[in-house]
Each structure stands twice: as structure tokens, then as C-alpha cells.
Design a protein around this motif. Structure first.
Motif, PDB file in Angstrom:
ATOM      1  N   ALA A   1       5.444  -5.888  -4.086  1.00  0.00           N
ATOM      2  CA  ALA A   1       4.734  -6.417  -2.921  1.00  0.00           C
ATOM      3  C   ALA A   1       3.287  -6.729  -3.256  1.00  0.00           C
ATOM      4  O   ALA A   1       2.727  -7.740  -2.796  1.00  0.00           O
ATOM      5  N   ALA A   2       2.660  -5.880  -4.054  1.00  0.00           N
ATOM      6  CA  ALA A   2       1.281  -6.149  -4.470  1.00  0.00           C
ATOM      7  C   ALA A   2       1.204  -7.417  -5.304  1.00  0.00           C
ATOM      8  O   ALA A   2       0.280  -8.233  -5.140  1.00  0.00           O
ATOM      9  N   ALA A   3       2.182  -7.605  -6.204  1.00  0.00           N
ATOM     10  CA  ALA A   3       2.220  -8.850  -6.980  1.00  0.00           C
ATOM     11  C   ALA A   3       2.418 -10.057  -6.075  1.00  0.00           C
ATOM     12  O   ALA A   3       1.807 -11.113  -6.280  1.00  0.00           O
ATOM     13  N   GLY A   4       3.258  -9.905  -5.044  1.00  0.00           N
ATOM     14  CA  GLY A   4       3.465 -11.007  -4.108  1.00  0.00           C
ATOM     15  C   GLY A   4       2.216 -11.358  -3.333  1.00  0.00           C
ATOM     16  O   GLY A   4       1.920 -12.538  -3.107  1.00  0.00           O
ATOM     17  N   MET A   5       1.440 -10.353  -2.930  1.00  0.00           N
ATOM     18  CA  MET A   5       0.211 -10.620  -2.197  1.00  0.00           C
ATOM     19  C   MET A   5      -0.833 -11.289  -3.089  1.00  0.00           C
ATOM     20  O   MET A   5      -1.537 -12.205  -2.659  1.00  0.00           O
TER      21      MET A   5
ATOM     22  N   LEU B   1      -1.799  -4.159 -16.051  1.00  0.00           N
ATOM     23  CA  LEU B   1      -0.613  -4.459 -16.854  1.00  0.00           C
ATOM     24  C   LEU B   1      -0.831  -5.746 -17.644  1.00  0.00           C
ATOM     25  O   LEU B   1      -1.203  -6.773 -17.079  1.00  0.00           O
ATOM     26  N   PRO B   2      -0.603  -5.735 -18.954  1.00  0.00           N
ATOM     27  CA  PRO B   2      -0.746  -6.979 -19.736  1.00  0.00           C
ATOM     28  C   PRO B   2       0.241  -8.053 -19.326  1.00  0.00           C
ATOM     29  O   PRO B   2      -0.018  -9.243 -19.512  1.00  0.00           O
ATOM     30  N   ALA B   3       1.386  -7.638 -18.758  1.00  0.00           N
ATOM     31  CA  ALA B   3       2.415  -8.615 -18.389  1.00  0.00           C
ATOM     32  C   ALA B   3       1.914  -9.585 -17.333  1.00  0.00           C
ATOM     33  O   ALA B   3       2.374 -10.737 -17.280  1.00  0.00           O
TER      34      ALA B   3
ATOM     35  N   PHE C   1       0.823  -1.215   0.000  1.00  0.00           N
ATOM     36  CA  PHE C   1       0.000   0.000   0.000  1.00  0.00           C
ATOM     37  C   PHE C   1       0.859   1.269   0.000  1.00  0.00           C
ATOM     38  O   PHE C   1       0.350   2.356   0.280  1.00  0.00           O
ATOM     39  N   TYR C   2       2.146   1.119  -0.313  1.00  0.00           N
ATOM     40  CA  TYR C   2       3.043   2.268  -0.364  1.00  0.00           C
ATOM     41  C   TYR C   2       3.780   2.286  -1.697  1.00  0.00           C
ATOM     42  O   TYR C   2       3.879   1.267  -2.389  1.00  0.00           O
ATOM     43  N   SER C   3       4.314   3.420  -2.041  1.00  0.00           N
ATOM     44  CA  SER C   3       5.186   3.584  -3.199  1.00  0.00           C
ATOM     45  C   SER C   3       6.584   3.889  -2.684  1.00  0.00           C
ATOM     46  O   SER C   3       6.791   4.886  -1.968  1.00  0.00           O
ATOM     47  N   TRP C   4       7.553   3.021  -3.065  1.00  0.00           N
ATOM     48  CA  TRP C   4       8.922   3.159  -2.535  1.00  0.00           C
ATOM     49  C   TRP C   4       9.888   2.568  -3.537  1.00  0.00           C
ATOM     50  O   TRP C   4       9.615   1.528  -4.150  1.00  0.00           O
ATOM     51  N   ASN C   5      11.053   3.195  -3.696  1.00  0.00           N
ATOM     52  CA  ASN C   5      12.056   2.744  -4.657  1.00  0.00           C
ATOM     53  C   ASN C   5      13.219   2.002  -4.001  1.00  0.00           C
ATOM     54  O   ASN C   5      14.292   1.878  -4.593  1.00  0.00           O
ATOM     55  N   LEU C   6      13.033   1.523  -2.782  1.00  0.00           N
ATOM     56  CA  LEU C   6      14.011   0.711  -2.050  1.00  0.00           C
ATOM     57  C   LEU C   6      15.219   1.496  -1.546  1.00  0.00           C
ATOM     58  O   LEU C   6      16.137   0.899  -0.960  1.00  0.00           O
ATOM     59  N   LEU C   7      15.260   2.794  -1.743  1.00  0.00           N
ATOM     60  CA  LEU C   7      16.376   3.583  -1.235  1.00  0.00           C
ATOM     61  C   LEU C   7      16.101   3.995   0.206  1.00  0.00           C
ATOM     62  O   LEU C   7      15.029   4.557   0.500  1.00  0.00           O
TER      63      LEU C   7
ATOM     64  N   ALA D   1      -3.540   1.814  -5.226  1.00  0.00           N
ATOM     65  CA  ALA D   1      -3.045   2.183  -6.556  1.00  0.00           C
ATOM     66  C   ALA D   1      -2.125   1.111  -7.132  1.00  0.00           C
ATOM     67  O   ALA D   1      -2.138   0.862  -8.345  1.00  0.00           O
ATOM     68  N   ASN D   2      -1.309   0.479  -6.286  1.00  0.00           N
ATOM     69  CA  ASN D   2      -0.413  -0.570  -6.779  1.00  0.00           C
ATOM     70  C   ASN D   2      -1.194  -1.752  -7.333  1.00  0.00           C
ATOM     71  O   ASN D   2      -0.836  -2.307  -8.385  1.00  0.00           O
ATOM     72  N   TYR D   3      -2.259  -2.134  -6.637  1.00  0.00           N
ATOM     73  CA  TYR D   3      -3.080  -3.255  -7.105  1.00  0.00           C
ATOM     74  C   TYR D   3      -3.804  -2.890  -8.405  1.00  0.00           C
ATOM     75  O   TYR D   3      -3.889  -3.719  -9.327  1.00  0.00           O
TER      76      TYR D   3
END
Length: 313
Positions: free
Chosen positions: A284-288, A84-86, A59-65, A76-78
């Protein structure tokens, strides 16, 4: 005739046993839980805690930095992931991998397990060790060997077949090559599981069927395979749930998801979003979604196994 008067029974006072106090009862019940405590602690630390953190991160947006703060993103991530077609393409490739691995985890092991029953003594143990040996090879080490075997110029496979195919870098052959290598790894493990299941079947059923005139095929079809069904359901469940994970080290070593995402399944996709695109929230959203989807599939398979399998009671 004389009558003897029987005296009335004397009531004896039974002393009342005092009930142990709550701390004493807890101490008596504690030993089994103390034995389980280390395993439960590791399960919480390495499984449930990361799962909760992944759910929060989705539920967050983060670039791992570490220097960048996590920005709340809601759902929004979900929403972005489902558009995404991928994602749909990776699910299709995952289904292809599952279908391709089932012959290596079900078909070939059952055939080899039935044939190996005729091998007796130490030769059987040696044979099972040889069959299991590919499972002991590290995936990265075997990937290097298979990359040499499938080399388009000097590879042994092309020389044997008389072709010049680039097995790992063509869209039509890359995913089947990954499935073949993964199946080569897993077939030994599956053979041992099937052999263990066959060893647990009571031989009296086959002997009784032979006395009734049943052929070897009829015994296998109507007695052995139904009683082997719990083992086959277990292998099917393992293949469905872990196939994408089993192929991950080979994909990461040999193709990196290519060519043109031809080998990108759902497991590699979520890793790609997190550590290639540096979009931790989307990964993380894909993992859930992967966790929920495979959890539903596992529940359905377990429900079906309870109704379709036969047990030796």
C-alpha cells in the motif's frame, strides 16, 4: 401656434413576483446532478474509496490474513520502502519501458497516420481496422503466442534471425522483449488517435501553403505537426502514466518479474509486495508513492501542454 399639453405618465404598480422557496429551487437544479449521480457513485465506490483505504492501510502492518489483526506501523512502511534498492531499480526499469514505448505510441503512429492520409475510400477503413486489430487481442492470449514465437529452441523469431537467444529469460533481452510486445499491442490504438487528430486539422492551411510554394515536408513540419501537438501530448501523457500498467499482464504471464527482477517495474513491484510477500502495508505504501509520483508527473505534463501545444482557433 398651439401647444398640446402632454399628460404626466401614470405610475403603474408592477406586482412583485414571489421568489421560489428553497425546496423548489433545489428541485429545479437537481436534474443535471441526478444524471451525473450514477457515474459519481461508481467513481466514489471504485476509485476514491479504495484510494482512501490504501492510504489507511499503508500505515499498518498486515499479512492479508483475516484472522490476523492489522498492527499500526506509522511511517515505518514508507521508511522501509525508501531504503530498499529494489525501488530505485524498478523506477529505472519503468523509465526504460516509457522510453521504449514512445516510438510505438508517437513515432510510428505519426508516420503511419501521415502515410494513410493518401488512402481514400473504404480501403482506408479496412487498413485502419487491420492496424487496430492487435489491440483487440487479450494480453494473456497474445502472451502465449509470443512465448511460442520467442521460444529458444523452435521459435519463429530465432529461426528467422538465425540465433538461439532465450529472449524472455535473459537479463539483457527480457525487458526489451516485453516492450516490443506491448508496443505491438498499442500501436494500432495510437494510429487511430493520430488519424483522428489529423482529420480535425483544417485543410485550408495546407492549401494556402501550397499556393505560397511550400513543399509537402514544409507543410508537415510547420503546419501539420504543430496543429497535431495536442494529440501527441495526450499520447505522451497516456504512455508515461499507463506504461507500467500496460506491461503488467505480459510480465505476470511471461516472466513473473524475472529473470533476476529484470522486468520488475514499479507497478509489478507493488503487486509483488502485496500478493507474493503478503506485506499489505508495504504494498500500500508503494501504491501511494506511485500515485503521488505519477500525479506530480501528470500535473507537470499538463502544465507544459498548455504552453507548448498549438490549437486551431
Amino acid at each position: 401656434m398651439t401647444f398640446v399639453e402632454i399628460p404626466a405618465p401614470v405610475a403603474v404598480a408592477v406586482p412583485r413576483v414571489a421568489r421560489p422557496s428553497l425546496p423548489v429551487r433545489l428541485l429545479r437544479a437537481a436534474p443535471p446532478y441526478l444524471y451525473l449521480a450514477p457515474a459519481l457513485a461508481l467513481l466514489v465506490i471504485w476509485t476514491y474509496r479504495p484510494l482512501v483505504q490504501t492510504a489507511q492501510l499503508s500505515f499498518y502492518s498486515w499479512n492479508l490474513l483475516p484472522t490476523q489483526p492489522m498492527v499500526p506501523a506509522g511511517f515505518a512502511n514508507y521508511e522501509r520502502l525508501l531504503q530498499l534498492p529494489a525501488l530505485g531499480q524498478s523506477v529505472t526499469r519503468t523509465l526504460f519501458v516509457i522510453g521504449g514505448l514512445l516510438p510505438f505510441t508517437i513515432g510510428i503512429p505519426v508516420l503511419v497516420g501521415l502515410l494513410s492520409k493518401r488512402i481514400k475510400g473504404r480501403a482506408r477503413s479496412v487498413y485502419q481496422a487491420l492496424v487496430f486489430s492487435p489491440m483487440l487481442v487479450a494480453p494473456v492470449a497474445s502472451a502465449a503466442v509470443w512465448q511460442w514465437l520467442l521460444d529458444p529452441g523452435a521459435g519463429a523469431v530465432n529461426r528467422l534471425l538465425g540465433t538461439s537467444a532465450n529472449w524472455l529469460h535473459e537479463i539483457t533481452t527480457a525487458n526489451p522483449a516485453i516492450v516490443l510486445i506491448t508496443g505491438w499491442h498499442l500501436v494500432g490504438f495510437a494510429v487511430l488517435v493520430v488519424s483522428a487528430g489529423l482529420a480535425n486539422i483544417n485543410g485550408d492551411y495546407a492549401e494556402a501553403a501550397q499556393l505560397d510554394g511550400a513543399s509537402r515536408w514544409q507543410i508537415t513540419r510547420w503546419i501539420t505537426l504543430p496543429l497535431l501537438s495536442p494529440t501527441l501530448v495526450f499520447l505522451t501523457l497516456m504512455t508515461v502514466l499507463l506504461s507500467a500498467q500496460w506491461t503488467f499482464p505480459l510480465i505476470d504471464t511471461l516472466t513473473q518479474g524475472g529473470p533476476a527482477d529484470a522486468t520488475t517495474n514499479v507497478y509489478y513491484l507493488l503487486w509483488d509486495y502485496s500478493f507474493h510477500s503478503y506485506d499489505a502495508g508495504l504494498g500500500a505504501a508503494a501504491g501511494m508513492l506511485l500515485f503521488i509520483g505519477f500525479g506530480v508527473v501528470a500535473a507537470i505534463l499538463v502544465w507544459l501542454s498548455e504552453r507548448l501545444t498549438f490549437h486551431d482557433n
